[in-house]
Design a protein around this motif. Sequence first.
Motif, mmCIF file in Angstrom:
data_model
loop_
_atom_site.group_PDB
_atom_site.id
_atom_site.type_symbol
_atom_site.label_atom_id
_atom_site.label_comp_id
_atom_site.label_asym_id
_atom_site.label_seq_id
_atom_site.Cartn_x
_atom_site.Cartn_y
_atom_site.Cartn_z
ATOM 1 N N ALA A 3 8.603 -10.044 8.915
ATOM 2 C CA ALA A 3 9.479 -9.117 8.190
ATOM 3 C C ALA A 3 8.697 -8.006 7.493
ATOM 4 N N ALA A 4 7.580 -8.329 6.854
ATOM 5 C CA ALA A 4 6.801 -7.332 6.107
ATOM 6 C C ALA A 4 6.279 -6.238 7.020
ATOM 7 N N GLU A 5 5.834 -6.591 8.217
ATOM 8 C CA GLU A 5 5.313 -5.601 9.152
ATOM 9 C C GLU A 5 6.413 -4.643 9.603
ATOM 10 N N VAL A 6 7.571 -5.194 9.903
ATOM 11 C CA VAL A 6 8.703 -4.352 10.314
ATOM 12 C C VAL A 6 9.083 -3.403 9.180
ATOM 13 N N PHE A 7 9.152 -3.918 7.973
ATOM 14 C CA PHE A 7 9.542 -3.102 6.832
ATOM 15 C C PHE A 7 8.523 -1.985 6.590
ATOM 16 N N ASP A 8 7.253 -2.320 6.626
ATOM 17 C CA ASP A 8 6.218 -1.321 6.380
ATOM 18 C C ASP A 8 6.248 -0.206 7.422
ATOM 19 N N GLU A 29 11.773 4.274 -5.895
ATOM 20 C CA GLU A 29 10.988 3.039 -5.865
ATOM 21 C C GLU A 29 11.879 1.819 -6.042
ATOM 22 N N ASP A 30 12.845 1.903 -6.956
ATOM 23 C CA ASP A 30 13.746 0.772 -7.194
ATOM 24 C C ASP A 30 14.619 0.488 -5.972
ATOM 25 N N VAL A 31 15.150 1.553 -5.370
ATOM 26 C CA VAL A 31 16.035 1.383 -4.218
ATOM 27 C C VAL A 31 15.283 0.789 -3.030
ATOM 28 N N VAL A 32 14.086 1.296 -2.765
ATOM 29 C CA VAL A 32 13.319 0.776 -1.630
ATOM 30 C C VAL A 32 12.893 -0.665 -1.892
ATOM 31 N N GLN A 33 12.571 -0.986 -3.129
ATOM 32 C CA GLN A 33 12.230 -2.368 -3.456
ATOM 33 C C GLN A 33 13.429 -3.288 -3.260
ATOM 34 N N THR A 35 15.846 -2.768 -1.214
ATOM 35 C CA THR A 35 16.031 -2.871 0.231
ATOM 36 C C THR A 35 15.114 -3.944 0.811
ATOM 37 N N TRP A 36 13.876 -3.958 0.340
ATOM 38 C CA TRP A 36 12.933 -4.975 0.795
ATOM 39 C C TRP A 36 13.408 -6.384 0.433
ATOM 40 N N LEU A 37 13.925 -6.549 -0.777
ATOM 41 C CA LEU A 37 14.392 -7.869 -1.199
ATOM 42 C C LEU A 37 15.501 -8.368 -0.281
ATOM 43 N N ARG A 38 16.373 -7.459 0.125
ATOM 44 C CA ARG A 38 17.448 -7.867 1.042
ATOM 45 C C ARG A 38 16.897 -8.148 2.441
ATOM 46 N N TRP A 39 15.977 -7.309 2.875
ATOM 47 C CA TRP A 39 15.397 -7.480 4.204
ATOM 48 C C TRP A 39 14.599 -8.782 4.303
ATOM 49 N N SER A 40 13.955 -9.167 3.207
ATOM 50 C CA SER A 40 13.107 -10.355 3.219
ATOM 51 C C SER A 40 13.892 -11.646 3.430
ATOM 52 N N THR A 41 15.204 -11.571 3.281
ATOM 53 C CA THR A 41 16.038 -12.760 3.495
ATOM 54 C C THR A 41 16.587 -12.819 4.921
ATOM 55 N N VAL A 42 16.229 -11.804 5.728
ATOM 56 C CA VAL A 42 16.778 -11.699 7.084
ATOM 57 C C VAL A 42 15.703 -12.066 8.108
ATOM 58 N N ALA A 52 18.015 1.121 11.756
ATOM 59 C CA ALA A 52 19.408 1.358 11.373
ATOM 60 C C ALA A 52 19.812 0.430 10.229
ATOM 61 N N TYR A 53 19.419 -0.834 10.325
ATOM 62 C CA TYR A 53 19.744 -1.801 9.269
ATOM 63 C C TYR A 53 19.148 -1.356 7.936
ATOM 64 N N LEU A 54 17.867 -0.990 7.939
ATOM 65 C CA LEU A 54 17.176 -0.633 6.700
ATOM 66 C C LEU A 54 17.686 0.679 6.120
ATOM 67 N N VAL A 55 17.945 1.655 6.977
ATOM 68 C CA VAL A 55 18.479 2.930 6.494
ATOM 69 C C VAL A 55 19.878 2.734 5.921
ATOM 70 N N ARG A 56 20.675 1.869 6.542
ATOM 71 C CA ARG A 56 22.015 1.583 6.020
ATOM 72 C C ARG A 56 21.941 0.988 4.621
ATOM 73 N N VAL A 57 21.086 -0.009 4.439
ATOM 74 C CA VAL A 57 20.951 -0.643 3.123
ATOM 75 C C VAL A 57 20.439 0.366 2.098
ATOM 76 N N THR A 58 19.411 1.119 2.456
ATOM 77 C CA THR A 58 18.831 2.103 1.535
ATOM 78 C C THR A 58 19.862 3.160 1.151
ATOM 79 N N THR A 59 20.612 3.646 2.118
ATOM 80 C CA THR A 59 21.604 4.689 1.853
ATOM 81 C C THR A 59 22.678 4.200 0.898
ATOM 82 N N ARG A 60 23.191 3.014 1.135
ATOM 83 C CA ARG A 60 24.264 2.500 0.271
ATOM 84 C C ARG A 60 23.753 2.217 -1.141
#
Length: 285
Positions: A3-8, A29-33, A35-42, A52-60
């Motif tokens: 997950a960390a590699e994909v996110f980075d 910084e808060d929003v991207v962090q 986003t990472w917290l949500r991504w880390s559970t996937v 697309a998944y990460l941009v969707r979460v970040t945008t919302r």
Amino acid sequence: MIAAEVFDRHRGRLNAVAYRVLGRVGDVEDVVQDTWLRWSTVDPATVEDPEAYLVRVTTRLAIDRLRSAQARREHYVGPWLPEPMLTTPDVAERVALADSVSTAMLLVLESLSPLERAVFVLREAFGYSHAEIAGFVGKSEISVRQTAVRARAHVEAHRVRYDTDLATRTEVTERFLAACAGGDLRELIAVLAPGVELVSDGGGLAPAPRKVIVGLELVARALLTFAGRLPDAPSIRLEQVNGGPAIVVYSAGTPSTAVVLHLVDGLVQSIHLMTNPTKLNGLTA
């Protein structure tokens, strides 16, 4: 891939989207962090399109954060400016990208609703399709098309077409700095447009005019007065800020002032002067 590699791999894109939607480095910084917290559970293997998944979460998350920020700005002391941010030279060389992150454009985007701003940024700065954006913001494609048209029309009606030539902007910024540092009123007036305006953001936390100043003489004298009040032995540098040259004043290694010039026909039409210490973190290398 973990997950960390994909996110980075997508972190730069997420930062860029969030900054253009929010205009605040700390919020980005808060929003991207978050986003990472949500991504880390996937489990990345279960996500067909990670970008697309990460941009969707970040945008919302950014839209929600912007709605809250706009409510807070109703009580802001004096003019509000976007937070300046150091950018790499290659951004300045790509005119379209530099324009999308300029403080002038970010200020125009402030007059859009959070949804309009997000749709405009995703479409105009990053080239996502209406269908993709619909998925990001949770709206129908037809609704997104209408929002995009409305947002673009609003921006076109309110934006000023400032000079984009990097060499000219750098030369004028250097002349402006020399005139301010030397206290030369005549030389300073020579680089200012007749209707020049000075917008200063101190947020009530640092010295700054609490109203926009307009006109050659008034702006020039205000600038020389401000220059005369700089801290002892400041370090003054020309930096790449928001896609173009800017003057950054450092005191004991900490940024205390940022000055961004916007030119029309080679003369300074608008000056953004930031002194609010809570909004200068993006200038720390």
